[in-house]
Design an enzyme around this catalytic site. Structure first.
Site, mmCIF file in Angstrom:
data_model
loop_
_atom_site.group_PDB
_atom_site.id
_atom_site.type_symbol
_atom_site.label_atom_id
_atom_site.label_comp_id
_atom_site.label_asym_id
_atom_site.label_seq_id
_atom_site.Cartn_x
_atom_site.Cartn_y
_atom_site.Cartn_z
ATOM 1 N N GLY A 74 -2.932 -0.853 4.227
ATOM 2 C CA GLY A 74 -2.904 0.030 3.076
ATOM 3 C C GLY A 74 -1.776 -0.347 2.133
ATOM 4 O O GLY A 74 -0.872 -1.102 2.484
ATOM 5 N N GLY A 75 -1.831 0.176 0.913
ATOM 6 C CA GLY A 75 -0.760 -0.064 -0.043
ATOM 7 C C GLY A 75 -1.102 -1.135 -1.062
ATOM 8 O O GLY A 75 -2.237 -1.610 -1.149
ATOM 9 N N LYS A 76 -0.087 -1.521 -1.835
ATOM 10 C CA LYS A 76 -0.285 -2.469 -2.925
ATOM 11 C C LYS A 76 0.487 -3.759 -2.648
ATOM 12 O O LYS A 76 0.480 -4.252 -1.531
ATOM 13 C CB LYS A 76 0.104 -1.793 -4.236
ATOM 14 N N ALA A 145 9.701 -0.306 3.283
ATOM 15 C CA ALA A 145 8.316 -0.133 2.838
ATOM 16 C C ALA A 145 7.387 0.011 4.036
ATOM 17 O O ALA A 145 7.616 -0.593 5.089
ATOM 18 C CB ALA A 145 7.890 -1.319 1.980
ATOM 19 N N PHE A 146 6.335 0.813 3.869
ATOM 20 C CA PHE A 146 5.341 1.025 4.915
ATOM 21 C C PHE A 146 4.002 0.463 4.462
ATOM 22 O O PHE A 146 3.623 0.600 3.297
ATOM 23 C CB PHE A 146 5.142 2.517 5.198
ATOM 24 N N CYS A 176 4.889 -2.051 -4.446
ATOM 25 C CA CYS A 176 4.102 -0.879 -4.044
ATOM 26 C C CYS A 176 3.493 -0.154 -5.241
ATOM 27 O O CYS A 176 3.133 1.022 -5.145
ATOM 28 C CB CYS A 176 4.950 0.092 -3.216
#
Length: 214
Positions: A74-76, A145-146, A176
């Site tokens: 997930g995420g950018k 960051a996750f 992100c």
């Protein structure tokens, strides 16, 4: 499930990103089949960018600066590279009776916040801007960051924490997808710590925080 049953794997040299993803995918299958223990894998990657499932072209500002890998987390966009400690976490949420993604992400946040607190870094979790943040000289910046994925109720991918990261590499992306805020590191905050010191505390705090995550 006891944290004593979680395996810890620590790499001494950088790991290729695609190799790491392949390893995690196989590990997820093995954990799901009951063949292997859960795992926390500590490592760093060579300098690169990864594009999560929510990444947009506009957030890649310098496509020729570093290698770019599309990924299923997930995420950018985010940056990985030397001086950044990555913790890939592979836990079985089903056997832990914790099939709750929000709770898992919050618990990851508590783990990192408690780890940073040991080094006198005051940080906080922002549910609207996923990650762990600090306020430095009156400015909010992200220090961890996750990016996670869950398959068969097994978690993988995880958390990256900037220790002595070259923060200039973040200029090639919108980290992100958040334009309004920057990033920071232990080094920028004036905290000098080795991977070895950080890893010891990270494991200790994991055992404390995740002992009730079952």
């Amino acid at each position: 499930m006891s944290c004593d049953l979680v395996e810890w794997k620590i790499e001494s040299s950088p790991i290729d990103y695609q190799e790491a993803v392949y390893f995690m995918q196989r590990k997820v299958d093995s954990i799901s089949d009951g063949l292997q223990k859960e795992l926390v894998w500590l490592l760093e990657h060579p300098a690169l960018y990864t594009a999560g499932t929510g990444a947009t072209v506009e957030d890649l500002l310098a496509s020729n600066l570093l290698p770019v890998y599309s990924t299923n987390r997930g995420g950018k966009y985010t940056y990985h590279g030397p001086g950044q400690r990555i913790a890939y976490v592979m836990l079985n949420l089903k056997t832990r009776n914790k099939c709750n993604v929000r709770l898992y992400v919050k618990t990851l946040g508590d783990w990192i916040i408690n780890t940073l607190s040991h080094f006198s870094i005051k940080s906080y979790f922002n549910p609207d801007l996923i990650g762990v943040w600090v306020t430095h000289n009156g400015i909010e910046k992200k220090i961890a960051a996750f990016g996670i994925r869950i398959r068969k109720w097994i978690t993988y991918h995880g958390v990256s924490v900037n220790i002595y990261t070259d923060l200039s590499h973040y200029l090639g992306i919108v980290p992100c997808g958040i334009k309004e805020y920057g990033v920071t590191s232990f080094k920028q905050l004036g905290v000098n710590v080795s991977y070895e010191e950080f890893d010891i505390v990270l494991e200790k705090k994991f055992n404390e925080i995740f002992s009730s995550f079952n």
